[in-house]
Design a protein around this motif. Structure first.
Motif, PDB file in Angstrom:
ATOM      1  N   VAL A  74      -0.458   7.786  -1.684  1.00  0.00           N
ATOM      2  CA  VAL A  74       1.093   7.580  -1.675  1.00  0.00           C
ATOM      3  C   VAL A  74       1.390   8.014  -0.118  1.00  0.00           C
ATOM      4  O   VAL A  74       1.235   9.240   0.301  1.00  0.00           O
ATOM      5  N   GLY A  75       2.046   7.086   0.562  1.00  0.00           N
ATOM      6  CA  GLY A  75       2.579   7.235   1.787  1.00  0.00           C
ATOM      7  C   GLY A  75       1.202   7.809   2.728  1.00  0.00           C
ATOM      8  O   GLY A  75       1.643   8.498   3.808  1.00  0.00           O
ATOM      9  N   GLY A  76       0.137   7.478   2.696  1.00  0.00           N
ATOM     10  CA  GLY A  76      -0.980   7.657   3.530  1.00  0.00           C
ATOM     11  C   GLY A  76      -1.643   8.988   3.049  1.00  0.00           C
ATOM     12  O   GLY A  76      -2.927   9.223   3.416  1.00  0.00           O
ATOM     13  N   ASN A  77      -1.158   9.651   2.060  1.00  0.00           N
ATOM     14  CA  ASN A  77      -1.835  10.900   1.481  1.00  0.00           C
ATOM     15  C   ASN A  77      -2.487  10.748   0.165  1.00  0.00           C
ATOM     16  O   ASN A  77      -2.167  10.285  -0.633  1.00  0.00           O
ATOM     17  N   GLU A  78      -3.810  11.265   0.083  1.00  0.00           N
ATOM     18  CA  GLU A  78      -4.435  10.934  -1.304  1.00  0.00           C
ATOM     19  C   GLU A  78      -4.108  12.118  -2.199  1.00  0.00           C
ATOM     20  O   GLU A  78      -3.928  13.136  -1.745  1.00  0.00           O
ATOM     21  N   VAL A  79      -3.560  11.810  -3.479  1.00  0.00           N
ATOM     22  CA  VAL A  79      -3.108  12.837  -4.252  1.00  0.00           C
ATOM     23  C   VAL A  79      -3.604  12.667  -5.451  1.00  0.00           C
ATOM     24  O   VAL A  79      -3.954  11.501  -5.853  1.00  0.00           O
ATOM     25  N   THR A  80      -3.848  13.682  -6.481  1.00  0.00           N
ATOM     26  CA  THR A  80      -4.379  13.454  -7.757  1.00  0.00           C
ATOM     27  C   THR A  80      -3.391  14.161  -8.587  1.00  0.00           C
ATOM     28  O   THR A  80      -2.969  15.392  -8.481  1.00  0.00           O
TER      29      THR A  80
ATOM     30  N   GLY B 289       0.700  -1.291   0.084  1.00  0.00           N
ATOM     31  CA  GLY B 289       0.083  -0.005   0.005  1.00  0.00           C
ATOM     32  C   GLY B 289       0.755   1.316   0.120  1.00  0.00           C
ATOM     33  O   GLY B 289       0.218   2.417   0.111  1.00  0.00           O
ATOM     34  N   GLY B 290       2.087   1.139  -0.235  1.00  0.00           N
ATOM     35  CA  GLY B 290       3.070   2.283  -0.364  1.00  0.00           C
ATOM     36  C   GLY B 290       2.584   3.234  -1.366  1.00  0.00           C
ATOM     37  O   GLY B 290       2.731   4.435  -1.249  1.00  0.00           O
ATOM     38  N   ILE B 291       2.150   2.612  -2.418  1.00  0.00           N
ATOM     39  CA  ILE B 291       1.342   3.423  -3.523  1.00  0.00           C
ATOM     40  C   ILE B 291       0.017   2.603  -3.866  1.00  0.00           C
ATOM     41  O   ILE B 291       0.187   1.416  -3.971  1.00  0.00           O
ATOM     42  N   TRP B 292      -0.901   3.289  -3.666  1.00  0.00           N
ATOM     43  CA  TRP B 292      -2.228   2.725  -3.991  1.00  0.00           C
ATOM     44  C   TRP B 292      -2.725   3.171  -5.321  1.00  0.00           C
ATOM     45  O   TRP B 292      -3.239   4.559  -5.001  1.00  0.00           O
ATOM     46  N   TYR B 293      -2.814   2.759  -6.419  1.00  0.00           N
ATOM     47  CA  TYR B 293      -3.407   3.424  -7.636  1.00  0.00           C
ATOM     48  C   TYR B 293      -4.878   3.248  -7.404  1.00  0.00           C
ATOM     49  O   TYR B 293      -5.341   2.326  -8.150  1.00  0.00           O
ATOM     50  N   LYS B 294      -5.231   4.339  -6.839  1.00  0.00           N
ATOM     51  CA  LYS B 294      -6.972   3.949  -6.779  1.00  0.00           C
ATOM     52  C   LYS B 294      -7.890   3.932  -8.139  1.00  0.00           C
ATOM     53  O   LYS B 294      -8.477   3.356  -8.192  1.00  0.00           O
ATOM     54  N   LYS B 295      -7.527   5.127  -8.833  1.00  0.00           N
ATOM     55  CA  LYS B 295      -8.259   5.260  -9.992  1.00  0.00           C
ATOM     56  C   LYS B 295      -7.401   5.968 -11.030  1.00  0.00           C
ATOM     57  O   LYS B 295      -6.924   6.938 -10.790  1.00  0.00           O
ATOM     58  N   ALA B 296      -7.377   5.293 -12.184  1.00  0.00           N
ATOM     59  CA  ALA B 296      -6.655   6.007 -13.443  1.00  0.00           C
ATOM     60  C   ALA B 296      -7.859   6.307 -14.418  1.00  0.00           C
ATOM     61  O   ALA B 296      -8.431   5.556 -15.023  1.00  0.00           O
ATOM     62  N   ASP B 297      -8.106   7.665 -14.529  1.00  0.00           N
ATOM     63  CA  ASP B 297      -9.124   8.294 -15.392  1.00  0.00           C
ATOM     64  C   ASP B 297      -8.321   8.412 -16.575  1.00  0.00           C
ATOM     65  O   ASP B 297      -7.510   9.382 -16.729  1.00  0.00           O
ATOM     66  N   ILE B 298      -8.637   7.678 -17.796  1.00  0.00           N
ATOM     67  CA  ILE B 298      -7.820   7.778 -19.089  1.00  0.00           C
ATOM     68  C   ILE B 298      -8.539   8.666 -19.982  1.00  0.00           C
ATOM     69  O   ILE B 298      -9.738   8.280 -20.420  1.00  0.00           O
ATOM     70  N   GLN B 299      -7.708   9.774 -20.284  1.00  0.00           N
ATOM     71  CA  GLN B 299      -8.432  10.497 -21.272  1.00  0.00           C
ATOM     72  C   GLN B 299      -7.900  10.293 -22.676  1.00  0.00           C
ATOM     73  O   GLN B 299      -8.765  10.477 -23.668  1.00  0.00           O
TER      74      GLN B 299
END
Length: 154
Positions: free
Chosen positions: A119-125, A86-96
């Motif tokens: 990433v490291g417990g922080n949600e990022v987009t 879970g060091g990196i969790w690729y939650k959702k890739a929105d493909i354009q």
């Protein structure tokens, strides 16, 4: 002089109109069965990464694969471990946008995505252009490289 300026304006306007009509050549190009297979496989990979399905990913990633992220680069084993932990969790890739080029037994898939990740417990987009390089071994495509390039604009 006025006639020359009018003619120049007309020529420039005609050229710009013509160029704008052909901006999306990738989507108008008929894709082959192999190209569609790779686009589908790429999309499936994003789902496996979101699901943290390390069994499928472990088989799918080539033994010599490399992964390039904003924070560093590493091989298959570390990528699988990062996903599993879970060091990196690729939650959702929105493909354009997605495209594929096949060169012999190698394929390059480009995905313009907006990635929602933890990433490291922080949600990022982040907006990325992701380069995926595949190699064909026998009847199977294996992921040889996955590289993220952060885009300056979403």
């Amino acid at each position: 002089m006025k006639a020359i300026l009018t003619a120049l304006f007309f020529i420039i306007f005609t050229q710009l109109s013509s160029a704008q009509g052909n901006t999306d050549t990738a989507s108008s190009k008929k894709i082959s069965k192999a190209e569609q297979e790779l686009l589908d496989l790429s999309k499936l990979k994003w789902q496996w990464m979101s699901d943290k399905n390390v069994d499928k990913l472990g088989h799918f990633f080539h033994e010599k694969s490399v992964f390039v992220h904003m924070g560093g680069s590493w091989g298959k084993e570390q990528e699988v471990n990062v996903i599993k932990s879970g060091g990196i969790w690729y939650k959702k890739a929105d493909i354009q946008e997605a495209s594929v080029n096949i060169i012999g037994n190698t394929a390059i898939v480009l995905n313009k995505i907006t990635l929602l990740a933890v990433v490291g417990g922080n949600e990022v987009t982040n907006p990325f252009m992701v380069t995926e390089v595949y190699v064909k071994e026998g009847d199977e495509w294996k992921l040889g490289s996955l590289s993220f390039t952060k885009l300056l604009t979403p």
